[in-house]
Design a protein around this motif. Structure first.
Motif, short mmCIF file in Angstrom:
data_model
loop_
_atom_site.label_atom_id
_atom_site.label_comp_id
_atom_site.label_asym_id
_atom_site.label_seq_id
_atom_site.Cartn_x
_atom_site.Cartn_y
_atom_site.Cartn_z
N SER A 283 -7.16 -37.38 -11.80
CA SER A 283 -8.01 -36.50 -12.11
C SER A 283 -7.65 -35.70 -13.55
O SER A 283 -8.52 -35.24 -14.37
N LEU A 284 -6.45 -35.89 -13.95
CA LEU A 284 -6.03 -35.42 -15.37
C LEU A 284 -6.71 -36.13 -16.43
O LEU A 284 -7.21 -35.79 -17.43
N MET A 285 -6.92 -37.51 -16.03
CA MET A 285 -7.72 -38.41 -17.09
C MET A 285 -9.20 -38.00 -17.34
O MET A 285 -9.54 -37.89 -18.41
N ASP A 286 -9.81 -37.64 -16.05
CA ASP A 286 -11.27 -36.98 -16.27
C ASP A 286 -11.02 -35.81 -17.20
O ASP A 286 -11.95 -35.41 -18.05
N GLN B 221 -10.54 -27.51 -11.65
CA GLN B 221 -9.35 -28.14 -11.37
C GLN B 221 -8.62 -27.40 -10.21
O GLN B 221 -7.76 -27.64 -9.30
N GLU B 222 -8.44 -25.94 -10.57
CA GLU B 222 -7.77 -25.04 -9.40
C GLU B 222 -8.41 -25.03 -8.30
O GLU B 222 -7.93 -24.95 -7.15
N LEU B 223 -9.83 -25.41 -8.32
CA LEU B 223 -10.51 -25.43 -6.92
C LEU B 223 -10.22 -26.70 -6.15
O LEU B 223 -10.06 -26.65 -4.78
N LYS B 224 -10.12 -27.81 -6.95
CA LYS B 224 -9.53 -29.11 -6.40
C LYS B 224 -8.36 -28.71 -5.78
O LYS B 224 -8.04 -29.23 -4.49
N ARG B 225 -7.31 -28.15 -6.44
CA ARG B 225 -6.14 -27.87 -5.90
C ARG B 225 -6.07 -27.08 -4.50
O ARG B 225 -5.23 -27.43 -3.54
#
Lengths: 360, 360, 360, 360, 360
Positions: A283-286, B221-225
């Motif tokens: 997801s870094l790529m996204d 991203q934080e939510l993903k984490r």
């Protein structure tokens, strides 16, 4: 944070270069070590002995029935010496092939008199590069043979516990020694995994500060590659430890099974982390894509604002730069100032418009 | 909606820092608590007793054959006290290691005299941050030991039901107490999950109102984490409860199995929700990308409209600003007004064109 | 095409709000119905009786050994009445909890004297919104109890078949009645699924006509949410019917098994469709992105064409607007017309260039 | 390459429109055929007979104990005739329902006296559209019944082999006939799959030549839909053939099992291809996105080059169009030519810059 | 790095073109070879014989009970000769069909007297194109038959080991010969896989240097296709070797099982690599998208900077090109130089602004 040495994903081919006889012992690996370094640690509850040599024959004398003996062989280039060991311990030719074949994936084979385990040591070198070293274990009733690619490993803690008689290791058999070695290998995976985690977090924050474009993409790609490699070291080992747990022979004693179960827990934990980090890296790529798009948006806004404000103004100026003979405004006394007034109104109007659109 | 404390994904390493003897009891965790707080709840149908102390020894006297005793230990820093408990209850050293190792994933181990369960409590602190606390349960025939990282937990409801004799708890054994504790833990997962759901909905609506760009991406991203972390707490627990259900020993009585089945239902339900929310969060990123692209489109349209209208007009004005000696139009009386007419026609023509293209 | 009511993904928590005793019967649901509506349909081959009341006790008299009795209870708010039913039919407290807990996922539990099934009715309300109603079935040897959240269901066809003696229903037992009810529930899933399919097709064609941007994204997101919710109703039910099929007790008779197998076929078919539609919905997002990009391309082309044509022309005009004292062209008689000629050539050249590039 | 008829993904609902009695025989399908066409092929080693009629009763006389009889029924609209067949052959009502229900997925049911198979014929019509026809087989000891939606099928090769006594078909029983029919169905899948493959390659090359935008996206979407539909026909059939292989009854003889195994191989092969083509189609979308982005890049470059070259030049011209009283350059004799020189240098400089950036 | 010949994904249909009798031996393949080349290698510990012919009958004389005989048949076009072999060795007609059907996926069938294996040879031709050749093995007690599409294979190493009596091959039976042949096939997969790996790395570095747009996308797409094809050759073979390992008959001797286990290890290793490379290829597309976007960003920045700097300046110049009668600045002595000053300040201000934004 340690640096990742840029490994190729390409693993060394199997020992048999094309057209070679299967079971031939040929070393195929990265690390050059022309000699074999042998290290023997012989111990029991009362007794401890350490011995180093460059020829395996010297070591066979240590074979005493009441002691546990750990033969550690560093250097797989000198296949003749490896073959001598194989002969002495009566190892199957395919085992010898696997020992020197650094491309072999982690596996476990059970033989009547010993267990054969292949694993990968992942650890950081002195210079901070990640090493991926092939290691094989042969575990018998009262001995453990370990074959490593080169000097340097993750077993110093085990050596110390044996020499200083810390914990239970001197009171237990070769199976516990095997557990201690595998435990040391797996413990080092945690360190590597933690490092990956640090990298991801660094990248995440870098993304929003200064994305020096292509470099970052390449580094993310490199990280993908690294996590895939670690996965390839760890996932088959999970299976290996799982089978160790259920093995029913007289090499592994009852009381050691609990420790192996613990080992299994750890390796599951690492696998889960790997999968999570993998998802985070992907997801870094996204995220990277969105930051690029956001930047583009910003660039476009600047252009749009500049052009939208000054193009109409330039048009107005252009109109009064025309050379018609009869243009009444030109002759007005305050025509010039009136036109400035209009241009300022247009200017402010555009500013207000963009402000309301939240582009400013 | 509660705030998520920004945890690192990095979990504490196993107890054994590198080179340590396996089975050593070393506390590795975030929460600092130098003392051990002990709480004893001793009850049966008729009788109820509550007692708090700072030294485990005081508690052993409560050991009465006809009562159910719940020893709750808060604080894992003081490993010596933990070891005393371990000795008294004859716990395997690896259990003690798991109790203090906050990085241990949820698991269940069956021993002859007790069941050992590791779980994670997820709950909101007073200040609204999400806490992920390591908890271990040892369930014997007539006692339950719980080991928590620090004071504060999700068991107040259980305490009240025991003290006020609500429901069936006082009529049942230690197995029902275990169920009640696990039930409280799992119930709190629902609260956390609901909070995630709220966040997703908030983000979804924010996306279309004001996407203050990078912040939002970082929060997603934080939510993903966070969801990945919750998943790591919940999924192994599902397996734990699944095995509890099928366990065949005399600690878990027939009538409690129905309750555990119910527990299993709940945890499956949570797992399903987690997977759904995960999918929703992942598609938030896609939505975000589309909103960025839509905004870019809007910006581009403004630029294109402004430029397309005024560049031709400026060109016309430029033509009549040329200084050729012989330019007939310049001398016409109404040349200037004619040119204005043409420019207005061009202007309206462009407007009409963009209107028809639905860009206006 | 019916409208989807915007449900939150958040399902009601389990009955036990935090700190409540497990097994407590508390209604948690959306639909408000303060009374319980009881409907009794009592029938056998010869005989048919319909009776409605607001208190369960009235119904117990219908309990005749040779008839099949269907008790349908609408309204879960009045938990006292539910508990009375539970007492009379000797239902386990956890069953009562599941009956009123609208957050419970579809499941099946086998008890010695009855089978307990939880399912979800999905159907369109009068106003076209999608209702997701919790329903529980208790199937005994000669009775079926159904508990619904509120009045209104999908069983009118079953009622008619019983009252008018259509098909086999009056000749069969309670197990066939159960089948008929589940069949009605599953049949309604098809209708909902068809509606989803219609929506997808509508969106697909809308995408290319008029993508009023953010709205569409939100509607697609809403559709994702809906399909995920339907999936959550259907997938566990598949398991329920699968287990019904293999159940070995004397409630389900030999000849009914074929019908249940048929039911299983249907639910598999629905599951497959759900997965396909899910994939189609997900790719809607991709299509949307491409249409945005295509539009942007179009916008950019207009800008590029306008700017590329008029900027050079404006430059030419600008050159001859310079005020140098010695500019020979200005004094030529046909200089002005020559310049117009050049500008027209440039104009046509650009047009030709863009035509060849297929931008026009 | 054949044209795909645009089918809706929506499959016909099960026979039972809502509120209908299960087991009712109602035809729900696309193809209109008001009559039933019956075809009887009766054969053994020596003997061959072909007979066509419009009423099933005529056919029953062919029932001779020593012959294999293939009854092929085209047209499912006239359910009365279907029911007569069902009565005569003692088929379960649910089988009759499945025969006429064109929405039924491929399945196999074993009954004491016969095997019931549902499959889907995929083949190209005369006009090149893809037909997806529902077909049911009832295979008894010495007869095979086939029920098709309409005239036209993929069995002409089988008919010829029977009539001309080619291969083993006349020497084998009804089970071999069943194999031959399924084999013909599966062989046609290969043709359809090959066509998909052609389409993918066509799209891939089209993408880079002329992407007439939205059309292509819609066609790719249509292809996705088609592959999903084929998958739905093929994957359940795999299961059907898999179960046929392991079936243990006296309808399928020992020597036919090898042929069925071969069939299974073929269907696995098709499934694999479907999955590969699916992946290729999905990545078509990605490729499409990159081509759009590439085009946009190209458009932007043209704009940037045009604007970057002429905007500065226009500025220069603008400067010397100012009307200041004292502008020394204006009075220079070669000022005008000097300015042209500067403008040409700027022009060439920009060209060089863009050349070095590889934008030209 | 070898070049990949552009194969179509479309595999040849099964032997049976539509409407053909199953079990008919028809060659369907790419390689044209009108004759059959037969090669016989007959050996035991002491003895070695090599013989080549164009008619199989010649070869039958070599059938001596104490020797191992390897019949290698190149060329599948002449199906009559294949059928003769089939008759002589009593091969099932379906085996013959599979031998000539180059579209058959890898598989293993066990017959009472022999094992039948289908595999795919992947190797580089002299001209560097990748060949995918269909190969079938029939392994009996003392013979191995291999059927290849054409001359040229990967078995030269095996031939040499037999003729020069290297390794164990002359001391072992037909089962070891089979192992040696499969081993040679699998070893060649490693070479192909390594080549893929090289390609990926080349693409990765090319992406950042010079992305000649569409070509690269097409090459990546081609690489996807290749990896999918290799996967289709390798994955079913894994299953084949897995079943070989567990086979319990008297063709495969005890001591050979270890070697087959080793083979299994290798093929698992290849499968893992394929999956990793697949993932890497798929992420190449993502990387490509980001590089395009980055380039677009760069283009946009140039445009924005040029336009933002010169449009305002042109406006200023335009203002003083207006022809108002009363414009005081025009009459100032240093008005012209003052305006130049202002323009330079604006110019530097913009530069500074873009520098701070890091666009320069």
């Amino acid at each position: 944070m340690a640096k990742f040495k840029k490994y190729s994903l390409k693993r060394p081919r199997t020992t048999k270069s094309l057209n070679q006889v299967p079971g031939t012992v040929t070393y195929i690996g990265h690390k050059e070590m022309s000699e074999v370094h042998l290290e023997v640690i012989d111990y029991n509850k009362q007794h401890y002995n350490w011995y180093a040599s460059k020829s395996p024959e010297d070591a066979f004398k240590f074979e005493e029935p009441l002691n546990i003996t750990w033969f550690n062989i560093n250097g797989l280039n000198n296949t003749k010496e490896i073959e001598k060991m194989g002969e002495y311990y009566d190892l199957h030719p395919l085992i010898l092939e696997d020992i020197v074949n650094t491309g072999q994936r982690p596996k476990i084979d059970e033989y009547p008199d010993y267990i054969f385990i292949v694993a990968k040591m992942l650890y950081y070198n002195g210079d901070g590069t990640l090493r991926n070293e092939h290691i094989s274990l042969v575990v018998g009733k009262d001995y453990v043979l370990t074959f490593q690619e080169a000097d340097g490993d993750v077993f110093d803690g085990v050596r110390e516990r044996i020499s200083k008689d810390k914990g239970r290791i001197r009171n237990n058999g070769a199976d516990y020694l095997m557990f201690a070695l595998l435990d040391a290998i797996i413990d080092n995976y945690f360190a590597v995994i933690d490092d990956i985690s640090d990298k991801i977090e660094t990248f995440e924050s870098q993304l929003f500060i200064d994305n020096s474009a292509d470099d970052l993409v390449q580094e993310i790609q490199e990280l993908k590659r690294t996590i895939l490699r670690i996965r390839r070291a760890v996932f088959p080992l999970r299976e290996v430890v799982g089978r160790l747990q259920k093995m029913d022979n007289d090499i592994i004693e009852e009381q050691t099974v609990n420790y192996i179960r613990d080992l299994y827990d750890h390796i599951i934990q690492i696998s889960e982390n790997i999968d999570i980090y993998r998802e985070m890296i992907w997801s870094l790529m996204d995220m990277y894509m969105t930051t690029i798009s956001n930047k583009m948006n910003e660039v476009m806004k600047v252009l749009t604002i500049m052009a939208s404000i000054f193009i109409p103004l330039t048009f107005i100026a252009g109109v009064y730069g025309m050379n018609f003979e009869y243009m009444p405004e030109l002759e007005w006394k305050y025509g010039y100032f009136a036109i400035w007034g209009i241009m300022i109104i247009v200017f402010l109007g555009m500013l207000y418009y963009f402000k309301r659109k939240k582009w400013l």
